[in-house]
Scaffold this active site. Structure first.
Site, PDB file in Angstrom:
ATOM      1  N   GLY A  10      -2.365  37.382  83.195  1.00 13.02           N
ATOM      2  CA  GLY A  10      -1.305  36.464  83.597  1.00 13.02           C
ATOM      3  C   GLY A  10      -0.022  37.245  83.780  1.00 13.02           C
ATOM      4  O   GLY A  10      -0.053  38.472  83.958  1.00 13.02           O
ATOM      5  N   TRP A  12       2.389  37.969  81.612  1.00 17.11           N
ATOM      6  CA  TRP A  12       2.740  38.931  80.571  1.00 17.11           C
ATOM      7  C   TRP A  12       1.706  40.058  80.432  1.00 17.11           C
ATOM      8  O   TRP A  12       2.059  41.223  80.291  1.00 17.11           O
ATOM      9  CB  TRP A  12       2.962  38.225  79.237  1.00 17.11           C
ATOM     10  CG  TRP A  12       3.652  39.016  78.166  1.00 17.11           C
ATOM     11  CD1 TRP A  12       3.379  38.963  76.821  1.00 17.11           C
ATOM     12  CD2 TRP A  12       4.725  39.962  78.295  1.00 17.11           C
ATOM     13  NE1 TRP A  12       4.212  39.798  76.116  1.00 17.11           N
ATOM     14  CE2 TRP A  12       5.059  40.429  76.996  1.00 17.11           C
ATOM     15  CE3 TRP A  12       5.461  40.469  79.372  1.00 17.11           C
ATOM     16  CZ2 TRP A  12       6.063  41.362  76.750  1.00 17.11           C
ATOM     17  CZ3 TRP A  12       6.456  41.409  79.135  1.00 17.11           C
ATOM     18  CH2 TRP A  12       6.751  41.844  77.846  1.00 17.11           C
ATOM     19  N   HIS A  32     -10.578  36.680  83.711  1.00 14.82           N
ATOM     20  CA  HIS A  32     -11.848  35.946  83.826  1.00 14.82           C
ATOM     21  C   HIS A  32     -12.047  35.422  85.232  1.00 14.82           C
ATOM     22  O   HIS A  32     -13.025  34.709  85.495  1.00 14.82           O
ATOM     23  CB  HIS A  32     -11.952  34.847  82.758  1.00 14.82           C
ATOM     24  CG  HIS A  32     -10.969  33.730  82.923  1.00 14.82           C
ATOM     25  ND1 HIS A  32     -11.103  32.530  82.274  1.00 14.82           N
ATOM     26  CD2 HIS A  32      -9.827  33.613  83.646  1.00 14.82           C
ATOM     27  CE1 HIS A  32     -10.112  31.725  82.606  1.00 14.82           C
ATOM     28  NE2 HIS A  32      -9.315  32.365  83.423  1.00 14.82           N
ATOM     29  N   LYS A 106       2.580  34.026  71.946  1.00 14.58           N
ATOM     30  CA  LYS A 106       3.619  33.355  71.146  1.00 14.58           C
ATOM     31  C   LYS A 106       3.235  31.882  70.966  1.00 14.58           C
ATOM     32  O   LYS A 106       3.447  31.054  71.842  1.00 14.58           O
ATOM     33  CB  LYS A 106       4.984  33.452  71.839  1.00 14.58           C
ATOM     34  CG  LYS A 106       5.466  34.907  71.992  1.00 14.58           C
ATOM     35  CD  LYS A 106       6.793  35.014  72.728  1.00 14.58           C
ATOM     36  CE  LYS A 106       7.280  36.450  72.776  1.00 14.58           C
ATOM     37  NZ  LYS A 106       8.552  36.582  73.533  1.00 14.58           N
ATOM     38  N   GLY A 137       9.395  39.671  71.407  1.00 15.35           N
ATOM     39  CA  GLY A 137      10.833  39.936  71.577  1.00 15.35           C
ATOM     40  C   GLY A 137      11.332  39.356  72.881  1.00 15.35           C
ATOM     41  O   GLY A 137      10.572  38.725  73.620  1.00 15.35           O
ATOM     42  N   ALA A 141       8.574  38.658  81.638  1.00 16.48           N
ATOM     43  CA  ALA A 141       7.667  39.526  82.391  1.00 16.48           C
ATOM     44  C   ALA A 141       8.287  39.952  83.724  1.00 16.48           C
ATOM     45  O   ALA A 141       8.125  41.100  84.160  1.00 16.48           O
ATOM     46  CB  ALA A 141       6.353  38.799  82.633  1.00 16.48           C
ATOM     47  N   LYS A 192      10.626  29.695  68.917  1.00 16.32           N
ATOM     48  CA  LYS A 192      11.754  29.690  69.864  1.00 16.32           C
ATOM     49  C   LYS A 192      11.408  28.892  71.114  1.00 16.32           C
ATOM     50  O   LYS A 192      12.295  28.367  71.796  1.00 16.32           O
ATOM     51  CB  LYS A 192      12.199  31.111  70.204  1.00 16.32           C
ATOM     52  CG  LYS A 192      11.154  32.000  70.874  1.00 16.32           C
ATOM     53  CD  LYS A 192      11.119  31.893  72.373  1.00 16.32           C
ATOM     54  CE  LYS A 192      10.046  32.779  72.966  1.00 16.32           C
ATOM     55  NZ  LYS A 192       9.870  32.574  74.416  1.00 16.32           N
ATOM     56  N   THR A 249      15.334  33.063  76.150  1.00 16.69           N
ATOM     57  CA  THR A 249      14.484  31.961  76.623  1.00 16.69           C
ATOM     58  C   THR A 249      15.301  30.707  76.922  1.00 16.69           C
ATOM     59  O   THR A 249      15.027  29.996  77.886  1.00 16.69           O
ATOM     60  CB  THR A 249      13.383  31.655  75.578  1.00 16.69           C
ATOM     61  OG1 THR A 249      12.784  32.870  75.147  1.00 16.69           O
ATOM     62  CG2 THR A 249      12.287  30.769  76.180  1.00 16.69           C
ATOM     63  N   SER A 255      12.315  31.391  82.126  1.00 11.03           N
ATOM     64  CA  SER A 255      11.524  30.782  81.057  1.00 11.03           C
ATOM     65  C   SER A 255      10.779  29.562  81.547  1.00 11.03           C
ATOM     66  O   SER A 255      11.405  28.606  82.047  1.00 11.03           O
ATOM     67  CB  SER A 255      12.443  30.366  79.887  1.00 11.03           C
ATOM     68  OG  SER A 255      11.782  29.433  79.052  1.00 11.03           O
TER      69      SER A 255
END
Ligand SMILES: NC(=O)C1=CN([C@@H]2O[C@H](COP(=O)(O)OP(=O)(O)OC[C@H]3O[C@@H](n4cnc5c(N)ncnc54)[C@H](OP(=O)(O)O)[C@@H]3O)[C@@H](O)[C@H]2O)C=CC1
Ligand SMILES: O=C(CO)COP(=O)(O)O
Length: 346
Positions: A10, A12, A32, A106, A137, A141, A192, A249, A255
């Site tokens: 994806g 990230w 996948h 996350k 952190g 991306a 977060k 974020t 985000s």
């Protein structure tokens, strides 16, 4: 250089694969979806998740998990939290050597309230890994893939293993710190996303920067309250994986959580928002997990509770804001100082 298997192509996972390839590692990226592996190997792009980014030609994508992890010294898991248990169950079937496992996801698992590393330890036999490391952190991306300056933290129970992962990722644009507080690092990154949904809702309602600052500040207080009750070091929340990730974020249209909240604040139904996003919005499931957890632990999380009611009980955002603003008056810091006193006396 090491063979590194990155699981999850994806936004990230692809961005982290790019960092590892820039560092000269032999990067194998698992998706996948066979057609995505084909696009990455042919065009060196991942248009769905990292639009207009040219990937290092050294990255080798594959939809066969066994091929990707074979002879790897490191495995980096970067799938949404909801997929983590399933992918770990697949990984243990094909992993034949001891590796260092890092995850960069996350979230918290609803129902079990488990952190990602706890889910991994449940699904993967301990003889298959040196240790489990978390990487987290303030790190969109999109900006990492443009090699813009970024800082993250890695943490594990064995600090020397975290330092090995620090060495794997660190470069001139991607600065990696270590932390001994695995619990705090994981919870900061997960929680977060709840506050980021709230920040998006606030902006969508047309509220301003004062409201955003209040949300970030009081959101951090309740994140630290819950995290500390779960064994985190409260000081971790004043670092990159706490306030740092909250800022990046809550204040960025990169985000997905902020964007989803923004649409919710403008009146769009949640199911439409998630359908149109096309990427994971971790804060929705994490809000459910944190709401349940806070009730079980007897921890006050008024913002999280308000966002839960908006997401799952059709509460009107403006009514929730009004309730938050008219709560019983409080001292600002009493709860945190009480927690610090308790920890000092432990
Ligand atoms: N994006 C970012 O800027 C950052 C994200 N993160 C975290 O990284 C984690 C991954 O998120 P991100 O990459 O952004 O998510 P995306 O939505 O961008 O991509 C998710 C990827 O996971 C794949 N996937 C989903 N379910 C499964 C499954 N069951 N088995 C195998 N693959 C699956 C998807 O495949 P498919 O396309 O088939 O659905 C897709 O390739 C999240 O926890 C997020 O919070 C952390 C820091 C920064
Ligand atoms: O975690 C992130 C930045 O640090 C990405 O946040 P979103 O999942 O809200 O896009």
């Amino acid at each position: 250089m090491e063979k590194v298997a990155v699981l999850g192509a994806g936004s990230w996972g692809t961005a982290l694969a790019l960092v590892l390839a820039d560092n000269g590692h032999n990067v194998h990226l698992w998706t996948h979806r066979e057609n995505l592996a084909e696009e990455i190997n042919r065009a060196h792009t991942n248009e769905k998740y990292l639009k207009d980014v040219k990937l290092p030609t050294s990255i080798q994508a594959n939809h066969d998990l066994k091929t990707v992890v074979e002879d790897a010294g490191h495995v980096v898991l970067v799938v949404p939290t909801k997929a983590m248990r399933e992918v770990c169950a697949q990984l243990k079937q094909v992993l034949n050597q001891k590796v260092i496992i890092t995850h960069a996801s996350k979230g918290i698992e609803p129902g079990t309230y488990k952190r990602v590393s706890e889910v991994m330890r449940e699904e993967i036999p301990s003889n298959l890994y040196e240790d489990i490391v978390v990487l987290s952190g303030p790190s969109h991306a999109e900006e990492v893939s443009l090699r813009q300056p970024t800082t993250v933290t890695v943490s594990s129970e064995k600090l020397e293993v975290a330092e090995e992962v620090q060495d794997l990722f660190i470069n001139r644009q991607f600065r990696v710190y270590t932390s001994p507080d695995l619990v705090g690092v994981e919870l900061g990154g997960a929680l977060k996303n709840i506050i980021a949904l709230g920040a998006g809702i606030s902006d969508g309602l047309g509220y301003g920067d004062n409201a955003k600052a209040a949300l970030i500040t009081r959101g951090l207080a309740e994140i630290a309250r819950l995290g500390t009750s779960m064994g985190a070091n409260p000081l971790t929340f004043s670092g990159l994986t706490g306030i740092g990730d909250l800022i990046v974020t809550c204040t960025s249209s990169h985000s997905r959580n902020w964007r989803a909240g923004n649409k919710l604040g403008k009146g769009h139904p949640l199911e439409d928002v998630l359908e149109q996003m096309g990427m994971v919005v971790e804060g929705v499931r994490t809000t459910k997990a944190a709401f349940q957890l806070a009730q079980d632990q007897g921890v006050e999380m008024p913002i999280t509770s308000g966002i839960y009611r908006i997401l799952f009980e059709a509460a009107e955002p403006r009514d929730v804001v009004d309730e938050l603003m008219t709560r019983i008056r409080r001292h600002e810091m009493e709860d945190l100082t009480n927690i610090l006193d308790e920890k000092m006396n432990d």
